[in-house]
Design an enzyme around this catalytic site. Sequence first.
Site, PDB file in Angstrom:
ATOM      1  N   ARG A   1      47.794  62.458  13.378  1.00 49.04           N
ATOM      2  CA  ARG A   1      46.389  62.189  13.919  1.00 49.04           C
ATOM      3  C   ARG A   1      46.647  60.989  15.010  1.00 49.04           C
ATOM      4  NH1 ARG A   1      42.377  62.557   8.753  1.00 49.04           N
ATOM      5  NH2 ARG A   1      42.844  64.779   8.087  1.00 49.04           N
TER       6      ARG A   1
ATOM      7  N   ASP B   1      27.686  58.118   8.912  1.00 52.00           N
ATOM      8  CA  ASP B   1      29.054  58.087   8.695  1.00 52.00           C
ATOM      9  C   ASP B   1      29.628  57.211   9.409  1.00 52.00           C
ATOM     10  OD1 ASP B   1      30.884  60.750   7.882  1.00 52.00           O
ATOM     11  OD2 ASP B   1      32.093  59.603   9.131  1.00 52.00           O
TER      12      ASP B   1
END
Length: 291
Positions: free
Chosen positions: A48, A160
């Site tokens: 990632r 979030d």
Amino acid sequence: MSNLARALPVSADPDHLSTADFQRISSLIGEQVGIRLPPTKRLMVEGRLRKRMRALELNNLRAYGDYLFRQNGLDSELPFLINAVTTNKTDFFREPEHFHLMEKLLVPELLTLRAGERNPQLKIWSAASSTGAEAYTIAMVLADMAAQRRDFRFAILGTDVSTEVLAQGRRAVYPAEMIAPVPQTMQSRYLMFARKAGIRPDIRIAPELRRLVRFGRLNLMSDTYRVDRDVDIIFLRNVLIYFDKPDQAAVISRLIGHLRPGGYLLLGHSESMVGTSITMRQVAPSVFQKI
């Protein structure tokens, strides 16, 4: 890859994070957002972070580690680092039993408790909203109910820690294949389809539904949350499994403080054991009511 690179241990290969840098990233993410990254997650994290490495025009992951920890890049890079390593699995109508229960039991009981109010507003919080699929699923179910009953209003908050997924939630644009679980009647009412030759088709949530959902950044590891304390239903599903037990207990305790009496907390089905320590009335698997 050269023979020399293949011969190097991972920690010495410049295309990988050093062991020390991975451990520092793991500790940092644990402290910042509560997510634990054991050594078994190392290759996933590296995969990632390569996107961030390329965005910064760095040659390899060792250079990325140098940028973070030895060239004072951490302050500016931290939001992007969090975005990269946090898991954001989400679907429309994921664990559909919860939405059926909300429609058939939770909302009717909440409205019964507020029978003395004229046209009360229900507040629903998707506390780990990811890209917004959960929040908009809630909105579809409640919009259908409100149209039929005509005796309540609702507002939905999605939060979030990742700014990247929040941006997608605000755009409300999704790949067309994501909407397969959405009932056909809801697709026709609440989704807008755009098909252009040569590109993958996308859908967008209809504006009348988007107006009922707002998004904001919130870190569940923060000591306090800037959220109303009269929330009716909180969804926190499939997130606590990434936290250790003390952090799980602390997050749940803070969330309960934002529920009105009679309000509900919904956890993911995979988190049923987390609920064994919750001082609330259990009304269904992974569903708890504040009393």
